[in-house]
Write a protein that holds these residues in place. Structure first.
Motif, mmCIF file in Angstrom:
data_model
loop_
_atom_site.group_PDB
_atom_site.id
_atom_site.type_symbol
_atom_site.label_atom_id
_atom_site.label_comp_id
_atom_site.label_asym_id
_atom_site.label_seq_id
_atom_site.Cartn_x
_atom_site.Cartn_y
_atom_site.Cartn_z
ATOM 1 N N GLY A 72 -44.302 -6.233 23.320
ATOM 2 C CA GLY A 72 -43.744 -6.889 22.135
ATOM 3 C C GLY A 72 -44.425 -6.482 20.845
ATOM 4 N N ARG A 73 -45.501 -5.736 20.957
ATOM 5 C CA ARG A 73 -46.145 -5.259 19.728
ATOM 6 C C ARG A 73 -45.344 -4.148 19.075
ATOM 7 N NH1 ARG A 73 -52.407 -5.694 21.717
ATOM 8 N NH2 ARG A 73 -52.293 -7.938 21.913
ATOM 9 N N ALA A 74 -44.384 -3.623 19.802
ATOM 10 C CA ALA A 74 -43.523 -2.588 19.212
ATOM 11 C C ALA A 74 -42.487 -3.255 18.315
ATOM 12 C CB ALA A 74 -42.823 -1.803 20.316
ATOM 13 N N GLY A 75 -42.122 -2.553 17.269
ATOM 14 C CA GLY A 75 -40.973 -2.951 16.446
ATOM 15 C C GLY A 75 -41.092 -4.286 15.767
ATOM 16 N N ARG A 76 -42.291 -4.687 15.368
ATOM 17 C CA ARG A 76 -42.418 -5.961 14.661
ATOM 18 C C ARG A 76 -41.669 -5.946 13.334
ATOM 19 N NH1 ARG A 76 -47.949 -8.800 14.967
ATOM 20 N NH2 ARG A 76 -48.284 -8.912 17.195
ATOM 21 N N ASP A 77 -41.386 -4.729 12.838
ATOM 22 C CA ASP A 77 -40.632 -4.633 11.589
ATOM 23 C C ASP A 77 -39.132 -4.736 11.825
ATOM 24 O OD1 ASP A 77 -40.190 -2.261 12.868
ATOM 25 O OD2 ASP A 77 -41.093 -0.982 11.331
ATOM 26 N N GLY A 78 -38.729 -4.980 13.075
ATOM 27 C CA GLY A 78 -37.316 -5.191 13.377
ATOM 28 C C GLY A 78 -36.561 -3.898 13.642
ATOM 29 N N LYS A 79 -37.223 -2.746 13.508
ATOM 30 C CA LYS A 79 -36.505 -1.485 13.719
ATOM 31 C C LYS A 79 -36.516 -1.092 15.202
ATOM 32 C CE LYS A 79 -37.185 0.228 9.099
ATOM 33 N NZ LYS A 79 -38.091 0.986 8.251
ATOM 34 N N LEU A 80 -35.511 -0.292 15.560
ATOM 35 C CA LEU A 80 -35.348 0.108 16.951
ATOM 36 C C LEU A 80 -36.618 0.768 17.480
ATOM 37 C CD1 LEU A 80 -33.099 0.013 19.021
ATOM 38 C CD2 LEU A 80 -32.496 2.346 18.373
ATOM 39 N N SER A 81 -37.100 0.310 18.630
ATOM 40 C CA SER A 81 -38.347 0.834 19.195
ATOM 41 C C SER A 81 -38.239 0.882 20.706
ATOM 42 C CB SER A 81 -39.522 -0.080 18.804
ATOM 43 O OG SER A 81 -39.548 -0.262 17.417
ATOM 44 N N ASP A 82 -39.086 1.686 21.316
ATOM 45 C CA ASP A 82 -39.016 1.863 22.763
ATOM 46 C C ASP A 82 -40.241 1.296 23.465
ATOM 47 O OD1 ASP A 82 -36.555 3.346 23.201
ATOM 48 O OD2 ASP A 82 -37.503 4.841 21.909
ATOM 49 N N CYS A 83 -40.021 0.677 24.600
ATOM 50 C CA CYS A 83 -41.122 0.159 25.417
ATOM 51 C C CYS A 83 -40.986 0.853 26.777
ATOM 52 C CB CYS A 83 -40.998 -1.341 25.610
ATOM 53 S SG CYS A 83 -40.853 -2.214 24.056
ATOM 54 N N THR A 84 -41.928 1.718 27.072
ATOM 55 C CA THR A 84 -41.815 2.521 28.285
ATOM 56 C C THR A 84 -42.913 2.146 29.271
ATOM 57 O OG1 THR A 84 -40.984 4.300 26.903
ATOM 58 C CG2 THR A 84 -41.628 4.893 29.142
ATOM 59 N N LEU A 85 -42.520 1.954 30.489
ATOM 60 C CA LEU A 85 -43.482 1.600 31.534
ATOM 61 C C LEU A 85 -43.534 2.727 32.551
ATOM 62 C CD1 LEU A 85 -45.221 -0.425 33.192
ATOM 63 C CD2 LEU A 85 -43.097 -1.412 34.027
ATOM 64 N N TYR A 86 -44.665 3.403 32.634
ATOM 65 C CA TYR A 86 -44.868 4.433 33.643
ATOM 66 C C TYR A 86 -45.612 3.802 34.805
ATOM 67 C CZ TYR A 86 -43.778 8.125 30.267
ATOM 68 O OH TYR A 86 -43.152 8.937 29.384
ATOM 69 N N CYS A 87 -45.097 3.935 35.982
ATOM 70 C CA CYS A 87 -45.847 3.379 37.102
ATOM 71 C C CYS A 87 -45.667 4.213 38.358
ATOM 72 C CB CYS A 87 -45.442 1.935 37.360
ATOM 73 S SG CYS A 87 -43.708 1.717 37.630
ATOM 74 N N SER A 88 -46.701 4.162 39.158
ATOM 75 C CA SER A 88 -46.624 4.864 40.424
ATOM 76 C C SER A 88 -46.663 3.807 41.517
ATOM 77 C CB SER A 88 -47.835 5.791 40.568
ATOM 78 O OG SER A 88 -47.951 6.151 41.924
ATOM 79 N N PHE A 89 -45.653 3.794 42.326
ATOM 80 C CA PHE A 89 -45.632 2.800 43.395
ATOM 81 C C PHE A 89 -46.613 3.147 44.507
ATOM 82 C CE2 PHE A 89 -41.248 2.103 41.637
ATOM 83 C CZ PHE A 89 -41.579 0.918 41.004
ATOM 84 N N MET A 90 -47.246 4.317 44.392
ATOM 85 C CA MET A 90 -48.247 4.705 45.379
ATOM 86 C C MET A 90 -49.578 4.019 45.112
ATOM 87 S SD MET A 90 -46.472 6.721 47.149
ATOM 88 C CE MET A 90 -47.598 7.619 48.196
ATOM 89 N N ARG A 91 -49.765 3.546 43.860
ATOM 90 C CA ARG A 91 -51.062 2.933 43.518
ATOM 91 C C ARG A 91 -50.970 1.420 43.556
ATOM 92 N NH1 ARG A 91 -53.706 6.105 38.512
ATOM 93 N NH2 ARG A 91 -54.815 4.161 38.236
ATOM 94 N N THR A 92 -51.955 0.772 44.196
ATOM 95 C CA THR A 92 -51.939 -0.688 44.244
ATOM 96 C C THR A 92 -52.387 -1.213 42.891
ATOM 97 O OG1 THR A 92 -52.789 -0.400 46.445
ATOM 98 C CG2 THR A 92 -52.690 -2.669 45.608
#
Ligand SMILES: Nc1ncnc2c1ncn2[C@@H]1O[C@H](COP(=O)(O)OP(=O)(O)OP(=O)(O)O)[C@@H](O)[C@H]1O
Length: 482
Positions: free
Chosen positions: A397-417
Motif C-alpha cells: 500500500g505504500r505504492a501510489g499514495r499520490d493516487g496514480k496508477l502503480s504496480d504491486c508485484t509479488l515474486y515468490c518461490s513455492f520451493m522456499r518455506t
C-alpha cells in the motif's frame, strides 16, 4: 527569530525550552539549531529526518529516518461506517489548503455488510472562521464543526476534516467509543489530536513504539501543540510528573507505562480531565494479527476504570478511540472484545480498495529489493511470500499514495518455506501463522479473480462486481524458471 506555524515569532531559546520541556535532549536540539538555524519548523524537520528546508540543508545531509508504522484491526456489535478511498488518497496528496467537497461514503453493519448510499461530507470551513469570530448558538455554545474548522486551520493549515475524521470526532463528542480503520498516511492522528485542542482536557495516546511517539511529538511541536512521550525512551524523568500534572495537551505513552500510571491517570481524569484515550496501532491487541503485543491486551483496564460507574466525578465514560490501518473482521472483533469497548462503539472504516494499484504475482527465484516510503512510488516489489495478507497490504500500500496508477508485484518461490513467527510460539500462534500463510498462498495462486478484490474481501469488504472493471479485469502471472 522566525514565524512559527501559528504565526507567532519564536527565538532559539524559546525553541530549546519548548523541545526540552517535551523531553528531547539538549544536545540534539542545539545540534539541530546549529545546523539549520533558529527556525522551529526546520529544527523539527532536522530532528525528524536529518534535513531542514532546502536552502539550509547541510551538505551531505543525513539519511531520512522513516517512521515505520506497521499497522492493521471489529465490532460485531458496533455501527459500521465505511467511506470512499478518495477519502484518503485525494486529500493527502492535495495541497494543504485545498477545499474538498462532499465524499461518498457507505455504511453497513459489519456482521452482514450491505452497502447503502449514505453520504458523509467532509467538514470544510466555508468562511474559514478564526476562533475569535466563531458564532455562538442560542445556548451560547460554539458549533462543533466551526470549532473543528478553526483549530484545524489554526494549527494544521487545513480547511477540511476528511469524512472518516469527522465520523470519529462526532463519536468522540458524543462520548462514544470508536474504532477507526483507515489506510496508512490517511490522517488518523488528527482524529485524536483535534479533541485535545477543542477542550481544556488532556488526550492520552497509547502507542507501541518509542520512535513513533518521538516523531509525533516533534510534528506536534511544529504545529505549536504541547506534547510529550513517556516510557523507557524518555530521558528526562521530570517529564512524567509534569504530564501527570496536566502540563501537556497530548501525552504519548507506551502500554507498559500506562498500566503503571493508573493511579496518577485517575487524578488527571479528575483535574484537568482526560478528553480521550487513543489507542494507536490497535491491531497489536490481537493474537490473530501479525504484530501481537501482550501488553496491548491488558489495556482493557482503561474501559474498566475510566468510566462514570467507577470514577464518580465523571459525567460520562472517557471515550476510547482505537486506530489502525489494517485488520480483518476477525481481528476487529478481537480488538473490541479484548479492550472491552462499549457495545455502542462506532466502527469507522475507509475502503481498502485502492483503485490505482495493480497487483501482480510472479513466481520466480530472483531477488529484488523493497520500495521506499514516498508518495510517488510507482512499483512495490516483494520477494518472497509475506507472513500475512495484512502485512502485504500494508507494505504494498505504500505504492501510489499520490493516487496514480502503480504496480504491486509479488515474486515468490513455492520451493522456499516462508518464515513464520519467532521460534517460541504457542500452538495457537502456530495455527494462526499457518492460517495467515494459507491466505497468502490462496492470494498468490489465484488465477480467476482480480487480486485487488481478494485483498479487499480479506478485510471483509465487498465492493460488488463492478469494482475491478477499470483496472483489474485481467492480471498477470508469470512462471520464471531459472
Ligand atoms: N484533513 C486533512 N486534510 C489534509 N491533509 C491531512 C488531513 N488530515 C491529515 N492530513 C495529512 O495526512 C498526512 C498523514 O497523516 P497521519 O500521519 O495522521 O496519517 P496516519 O493515518 O496516522 O498514518 P499512519 O498509519 O502511517 O500512522 C499528514 O501529512 C497530515 O498532515
Amino acid at each position: 527569530m522566525e514565524a512559527n506555524s501559528s504565526g507567532a515569532d519564536v527565538s532559539a531559546d524559546h525553541i530549546i525550552a519548548e523541545l526540552l520541556d517535551m523531553g528531547f535532549e539538549f544536545d540534539k536540539i542545539s545540534e539541530a539549531i546549529g545546523i539549520v538555524g533558529p527556525c522551529r519548523a526546520d529544527v523539527v524537520e532536522f530532528m525528524l529526518n536529518g534535513s531542514g528546508s532546502e536552502q539550509r540543508k547541510p551538505a551531505g545531509g543525513l539519511q531520512r529516518r522513516s517512521s515505520d508504522r506497521s499497522t492493521r484491526p471489529a465490532n460485531p456489535r458496533g455501527n459500521f461506517k465505511q467511506s470512499s478511498i478518495t477519502d484518503h488518497i485525494a486529500s493527502t496528496t492535495g495541497s494543504k489548503m485545498e477545499s474538498r467537497g462532499g465524499e461518498a461514503s457507505t455504511s453497513y453493519s459489519w456482521l452482514a455488510p450491505s452497502i447503502d448510499t449514505a453520504v458523509t461530507a467532509a467538514v470544510c470551513s466555508k468562511s474559514k472562521p478564526e476562533p475569535q469570530t466563531l458564532l455562538q448558538n442560542s445556548r451560547g455554545e460554539f458549533d462543533l464543526n466551526d470549532k473543528i474548522s478553526a483549530v484545524l486551520k489554526k494549527h494544521f493549515g487545513f480547511s477540511c476534516v476528511k469524512g472518516f475524521q469527522k465520523e470519529a470526532l462526532d463519536a468522540w463528542s458524543a462520548h462514544k467509543d470508536c474504532l477507526v480503520l483507515a489506510a496508512t498516511g490517511s490522517g488518523k492522528s488528527l482524529c485524536f489530536q483535534i479533541p485535545a485542542l477543542l477542550t481544556m482536557k488532556i488526550v492520552v495516546v497509547i502507542s507501541p513504539l518509542i520512535s513513533l511517539m518521538h516523531d509525533q511529538c516533534l510534528k506536534l511541536a511544529k504545529h505549536g501543540i504541547s506534547a510529550c512521550f513517556l516510557g523507557s525512551g524518555q530521558p528526562d524523568n521530570r517529564v512524567e510528573g509534569k504530564a501527570m500534572a496536566g502540563m501537556y495537551k497530548i501525552v504519548y505513552v507506551c502500554p507498559e507505562t500506562v498500566l503503571r500510571l493508573m493511579e496518577p491517570l485517575k487524578k488527571l481524569a479528575e483535574k484537568p480531565g482526560i478528553a480521550l484515550f487513543a489507542i494507536d496501532e490497535v491491531h497489536c491487541v490481537s493474537k490473530w494479527g501479525h504484530d501481537f503485543r501482550p501488553d496491548y491486551r491488558r489495556l482493557s483496564v482503561l474501559r474498566e476504570n475510566f468510566c462514570s460507574r467507577k470514577l464518580k466525578f465523571l459525567e460520562h465514560d472517557i471515550p476510547l478511540m482505537a486506530l489502525t490501518a489494517t485488520a480483518t473482521l476477525h481481528v476487529r472483533e478481537d480488538i473490541l472484545k479484548s479492550l472491552k469497548m462499549s457495545e455502542h462503539t462506532l466502527v469507522v472504516l475507509t475502503s481498502f480498495f485502492r483503485p490505482n494499484l495493480r497487483f501482480t504475482v510472479v513466481v520466480a527465484t530472483i531477488a529484488f529489493g523493497m520500495g521506499i516510503d514516498k508518495s510517488n512510488v510507482r512499483r512495490i516489489i516483494h520477494y518472497g511470500l509475506p507472513q500475512s495478507l495484512e502485512a502485504y497490504y500494508q507494505e504494498a500500500g505504500r505504492a501510489g499514495r499520490d493516487g496514480k496508477l502503480s504496480d504491486c508485484t509479488l515474486y515468490c518461490s513455492f520451493m522456499r518455506t516462508p518464515t513464520l513467527l519467532p521460534n517460541k510460539r504457542s500452538d495457537e500462534q502456530t495455527r494462526a501463522a499457518y492460517r495467515m500463510l494459507l491466505d497468502c498462498f490462496h492470494y498468490a495462486l489465484n488465477t480467476s479473480t482480480c487480486r485487488a478484490k481478494i485483498l479487499v474481501k480479506y478485510f471483509g469488504e465487498d465492493f460488488g462486481p463492478d469494482g475491478c472493471q477499470m483496472y483489474f479485469s485481467t492480471f498477470s502471472m508469470y512462471l520464471l524458471l531459472i
